[in-house]
Design a protein around this motif. Structure first.
Motif, mmCIF file in Angstrom:
data_model
loop_
_atom_site.group_PDB
_atom_site.id
_atom_site.type_symbol
_atom_site.label_atom_id
_atom_site.label_comp_id
_atom_site.label_asym_id
_atom_site.label_seq_id
_atom_site.Cartn_x
_atom_site.Cartn_y
_atom_site.Cartn_z
ATOM 1 N N ASP A 205 0.833 -1.202 0.000
ATOM 2 C CA ASP A 205 0.000 0.000 0.000
ATOM 3 C C ASP A 205 0.869 1.254 0.000
ATOM 4 O O ASP A 205 2.052 1.198 0.324
ATOM 5 N N TYR A 206 0.260 2.332 -0.423
ATOM 6 C CA TYR A 206 0.985 3.594 -0.555
ATOM 7 C C TYR A 206 0.272 4.677 0.236
ATOM 8 O O TYR A 206 0.237 5.837 -0.152
ATOM 9 N N ARG A 207 -0.294 4.249 1.354
ATOM 10 C CA ARG A 207 -1.058 5.158 2.183
ATOM 11 C C ARG A 207 -0.244 6.386 2.592
ATOM 12 O O ARG A 207 -0.675 7.525 2.417
ATOM 13 N N ALA A 208 0.971 6.122 3.120
ATOM 14 C CA ALA A 208 1.790 7.251 3.600
ATOM 15 C C ALA A 208 2.135 8.198 2.453
ATOM 16 O O ALA A 208 2.099 9.420 2.606
ATOM 17 N N ASP A 209 2.455 7.623 1.287
ATOM 18 C CA ASP A 209 2.793 8.457 0.126
ATOM 19 C C ASP A 209 1.603 9.328 -0.268
ATOM 20 O O ASP A 209 1.745 10.526 -0.520
ATOM 21 N N GLN A 211 -0.989 10.148 1.542
ATOM 22 C CA GLN A 211 -1.341 11.122 2.576
ATOM 23 C C GLN A 211 -0.534 12.409 2.418
ATOM 24 O O GLN A 211 -1.034 13.515 2.634
ATOM 25 N N ASN B 7 -1.920 6.317 11.667
ATOM 26 C CA ASN B 7 -1.317 5.295 10.807
ATOM 27 C C ASN B 7 -0.701 4.177 11.637
ATOM 28 O O ASN B 7 -0.789 2.999 11.291
ATOM 29 N N THR B 205 -4.885 -3.588 1.931
ATOM 30 C CA THR B 205 -3.877 -3.442 0.877
ATOM 31 C C THR B 205 -4.277 -4.292 -0.316
ATOM 32 O O THR B 205 -5.272 -4.011 -0.954
ATOM 33 N N ILE B 249 9.401 7.394 9.018
ATOM 34 C CA ILE B 249 9.174 7.820 7.633
ATOM 35 C C ILE B 249 8.447 9.163 7.537
ATOM 36 O O ILE B 249 8.393 9.756 6.476
ATOM 37 N N ARG B 269 10.661 0.915 5.723
ATOM 38 C CA ARG B 269 9.842 0.615 6.896
ATOM 39 C C ARG B 269 10.262 -0.658 7.622
ATOM 40 O O ARG B 269 10.369 -0.689 8.837
#
Lengths: 371, 293, 242
Positions: A205-209, A211, B7, B205, B249, B269
């Protein structure tokens, strides 16, 4: 995916058999490298079929100076090492003067390096990394490089009156090339890039990106990408409520995640110009030879690759150095399945016909052209 | 920073629900079961298959959990139960073999490409933090299942018997606790929890055969931080490493050092998880001491 | 004499590939306290573990209350009434004292509240400590807890492995008094393995001596000659600490 794998297997078997037919003294041999197993199999198979259509057409019309074209197809398995093995075999054992190749930029660059050392010719039908411009006299591209397409994309977005964008691309030569070129053109036209994301491929997943993109609140997104990763990017964007338009280089290679959400949001610049007479003839030949199978645009690039190569060889014979010198002349006035081909002094395509396409009701529609 | 916390809680929840099972099986059988990761992946695929067969998602997860619980019992009957007497290292390596076998089966059944389970979720915004209704469900489900596990282990006769077996196996069986039957119950619970965790990750995901490698490191780091055999230590471990990962991060190290903005790329991560594990182990070596040494 | 309650008949047993008992025979009859003496490594504790079902039995036969118990798993033996109190690792350290007792009563959860009061009557100290983790108990408290949680099984025989080890003299007296009381009040036979020969002989009704996993003597306590005991211990090749 299953269907693609099946097609690939059938294609690979057919191509392998074609490769096995005895090579006569009066034949001209030309190499083809494609990913027949591994990733991106179907696109490779399509390109190779385009080459085959061109070979059939040329041979039917008497070949090149009376000699029949024989294709030798090798599998690169989407691996750099395999691509190099295939290229070495073709150049050194089969003594082909030129290879037509389909593969990722990293594979293409490795083979271009080898071709340069050996003084041979490599025709690129798939990769668009700007780094491919470093092999003048060796590598010739049928596809426009990303910097050209990216530039058009940047200008197009600026013209829409958009002031701020975020770039979201995979962290590879293709993605970064698009982001750089489109971003630069957009800034030149007075826009501002408020966030640049280069995501690592293959992450779940690319949630942080995404966000960080939401936090930057751009008016639009400049993007490039393909496959499962693009689908996950869209999913995360949708879940995070990022409801802004997406402008992309090659939007047609994205995998759209949610038809309804994406409807009318995605547009961009893609290669085009297939609707001319040559393109229509190639499509007809394809449908006759592989009835019932869905063609991809890659057939046109394969077709044009062999056509321009054959045009040069018809004039200067089989010496690779002479072919390389003749190729820029050979394309002059040639209107192929992908439109009129013009090369800069790097052997890279300039002023290609580009389509503006938009995602509507589950499919892409051509809404205009840039010429 | 609120976003980082959100998160961390979401990711920590996904990891925790898988990690508890490893801690539970370790506490009784004294080996790290690598096949456990695969139970999570199978759970995710089972949920996908269930939805394809027309089951509502919750039902698909429940059916998947029961099936994977059964799978864990079956694997024990076929493999681990025959190896009770061998050294833990041997069992660990065998469990890795089992994991690879299950992985090959998954890849051949479902193919190599990624699968997304379609869900409809809405966006929620609280004080600058963005998350989805699915995130909220994942966290609530994890809390619910943790409370359930706590009640089971501490307030039921069979749950207490599992703790007794973990604490002193020989004493437990000579009290009349049927060790083999209780181990089967333990495998069922761990398998089911892994499947639920795998399903939640799949919803958040995407399913892909290499999902096992993506969750392997954080899950085992969480269990190790928590002290290997400590079920609720594993939960704390999951949140500790999730917080470490998300904070690292999210921090703009470039600006901190007075330069251009620069962030640790998100693909690091997992290495942050390992780093967090090492730091915790160095600062608190007692946490890896087996509970009844 | 009546038929034995527990009988090990030429039992060969051990752990993994190691054999400790070699055709050992032991009989425990109703009403008696049999103490098994022997040098370190003579296999005394293994006799108890084998009776409780914690070893690999390679030969011979175990009978309990007339039934063939040779192949019974440990939990079945507990269910049939074999109560085993190990020397070390004799409590559940990660469980509270109350949960330890509850696990002692795993097979008899019904009358737990009443049964546990009997244990508290025998060992009042345990009642005070019921909320703490067993790992925090002293050695003497652990011993009392382990005997107490074994009694909750309502055993038909009791196997005690070195109840005096690592205890202060005062605590040894407390524990032995409790054992005598259990024997008297509950009327269950006890198989006692003990290093403290004097204490053991004072409590036991009969004595057996093991030398290298074999029974070398079996007679009522009244008939024991200390010289002979000493000789058997020396034969064992190990000095006695008694």
């Amino acid at each position: 995916m299953k269907r693609n794998t099946m097609l690939a297997a059938i294609g690979a078997a057919a191509l392998a058999m074609a490769g096995m037919s005895p090579v006569m003294a009066e034949d001209i041999t030309i190499g083809v490298i494609a990913n027949l197993t591994g990733q991106d199999v179907n696109t490779s198979v399509q390109m190779a079929r385009g080459v085959e259509i061109a070979a059939d057409e040329i041979n039917k019309a008497g070949g090149i100076g009376g000699k029949t074209i024989k294709l030798i197809v090798e599998d690169s398995e989407y691996k750099t090492q395999e691509a190099l093995t295939a290229a070495t075999k073709l150049y050194d054992v089969d003594k082909v003067p030129a290879v037509i190749m389909f593969g990722g930029s990293s594979l293409m660059i490795a083979v271009a390096e080898l071709a340069k050392q050996e003084g041979k010719v490599l025709i690129n039908t798939s990769s668009s990394s700007a780094k491919l411009g470093d092999y003048p006299g060796t590598l010739f591209s049928i596809l426009p490089l990303d910097d050209i397409l990216g530039k058009e994309l940047g200008k197009y977005i600026a013209k829409k009156g958009i002031k701020t964008v975020a770039t979201v691309v995979p962290n590879n030569t293709f993605g970064l090339g698009v982001a750089d070129a489109a971003g630069a053109a957009f800034k030149e036209a007075g826009g501002k890039v408020v966030k640049s994301v280069a995501y690592t491929e293959g992450q779940p997943d690319y949630r942080a990106d995404m966000q960080s993109v939401v936090a930057a609140a751009p008016e639009a997104i400049i993007s490039a990408g393909y496959g499962d990763d693009s689908r996950t990017i869209f999913k995360n964007a949708r879940e995070l409520g990022l409801n802004v338009p997406w402008f992309a280089a090659y939007p047609s290679i994205f995998t759209v995640e949610n038809d309804a959400w994406m409807n009318g949001k995605l547009s961009g610049v893609d290669n085009g110009g297939y609707s001319n007479d040559t393109g229509k003839a190639v499509l007809a030949a394809y449908k006759a030879k592989w009835p019932g199978e869905e063609p991809l645009a890659h057939i046109y690039y394969g077709y044009d690759a062999l056509k321009v190569l054959a045009a040069a060889m018809a004039k200067v014979g089989e010496d690779p150095k002479a072919i390389a010198a003749e190729l820029p002349n050979a394309v002059k006035g040639y209107v192929g399945a992908t439109g009129a081909i013009a090369w800069d002094d790097r052997g890279q395509r300039i002023d290609p016909p580009l389509d503006l396409i938009e995602y509507k009701d589950g499919k892409f529609e051509t809404v205009g052209t840039i010429q | 920073m609120l976003q980082v916390l959100v998160n961390s809680i979401v990711y920590g929840s996904e990891i925790a629900i898988i990690a508890v099972g490893i801690a539970l099986s370790y506490s009784i059988l004294r080996f790290a079961n690598f096949a456990h990761i695969q139970y999570a992946v199978v759970g995710g695929y089972a949920t996908y298959a269930g939805t394809k067969l027309g089951l509502p998602i919750v039902a698909a997860i429940a059916v998947g959990a029961v099936l994977v619980g059964g799978l864990a019992v079956l694997v024990d009957a076929l493999v681990f139960s025959r190896l009770r007497a061998i050294a833990p290292e041997g069992k660990m390596i065998v469990s890795w073999g089992v994991a690879l076998f299950i992985r090959a089966i998954i890849a051949s059944v479902f193919g190599g490409s990624a699968i997304i389970i379609e869900t409809s979720s809405s966006t929620i915004q609280v004080g600058g933090a963005i998350f989805t209704s699915l995130d909220l469900i994942v966290v609530l489900a994890t809390v619910g299942f943790m409370v359930l596990l706590q009640l089971f282990l501490y307030h039921t006769r069979h749950g207490s018997a599992l703790r007794a077996l973990a604490s002193n196996y020989d004493l437990a069986v000579t009290r009349g606790i049927p060790g083999d039957r209780m181990i089967r119950l333990m495998w069922f619970v761990t398998g089911a929890y892994a499947a639920i965790g795998g399903s939640l990750i799949a919803l958040e995901t995407r399913l892909q055969p290499n999902m096992d490698l993506i969750i392997l490191l954080p899950v085992f780091a969480a269990v190790t931080i928590g002290g290997l055999s400590n079920v609720f230590g594993a939960v704390i471990g999951a949140f500790v490493l999730s917080l470490a990962q998300n904070v690292v991060i999210a921090v703009d190290f470039g600006s901190l050092l007075g330069g251009d903005p620069w962030f640790v790329p998100s693909q690091f991560r997992d290495y942050i998880a390992v780093l967090a594990m090492v730091v915790v182990l160095v600062l608190r070596p007692a946490s890896v001491r087996p509970a009844n040494a | 004499m009546s038929a034995p309650v527990l009988e090990l008949d030429r039992v060969t047993a051990g752990y993994g590939l190691i054999t400790v008992l070699n055709e050992t025979s032991i009989r425990l009859h109703a009403g008696e306290i049999l103490t098994v003496l022997g040098a370190n490594g003579s296999g005394k504790s293994t006799v108890l573990k084998t009776s409780a079902g914690l070893t690999r039995i390679l030969g011979g036969r175990i009978a309990f209350a007339g039934a063939d118990a040779t192949r019974w798993p440990a939990h079945r033996r507990a269910a049939e009434g074999i109560g085993y109190v190990p020397q070390t690792r004799n409590v559940f350290p990660d469980l509270s004292v109350a949960d330890n007792l509850r696990m002692g009563a795993f097979l008899r959860p019904k009358n737990f509240a009443a049964d546990v009061e009997e244990v508290f009557a025998l060992f009042p100290r345990i009642k005070e400590k019921r909320k703490v983790l067993a790992r925090t108990l002293s050695g003497g408290e652990r011993r009392m807890l382990s005997i107490g949680l074994t009694l909750l099984l309502k055993p038909r025989i009791l196997l005690l492995d070195e109840p005096s080890s690592d205890l202060s003299p005062v605590m040894v007296d407390t524990v032995f008094d409790a054992i005598a009381r259990i024997h008297r009040e509950l009327a269950i036979p006890i198989l006692l393995v003990e290093q403290n020969v004097n204490k053991a002989l004072a409590l036991a009704t009969r004595v057996a001596v093991l030398v290298r996993g074999r029974e070398a003597l079996d007679c009522p306590v009244a008939e024991v000659k200390l010289d002979e005991l000493k000789r058997l211990f020396m034969d064992g090749g190990v000095r006695t600490s008694a």
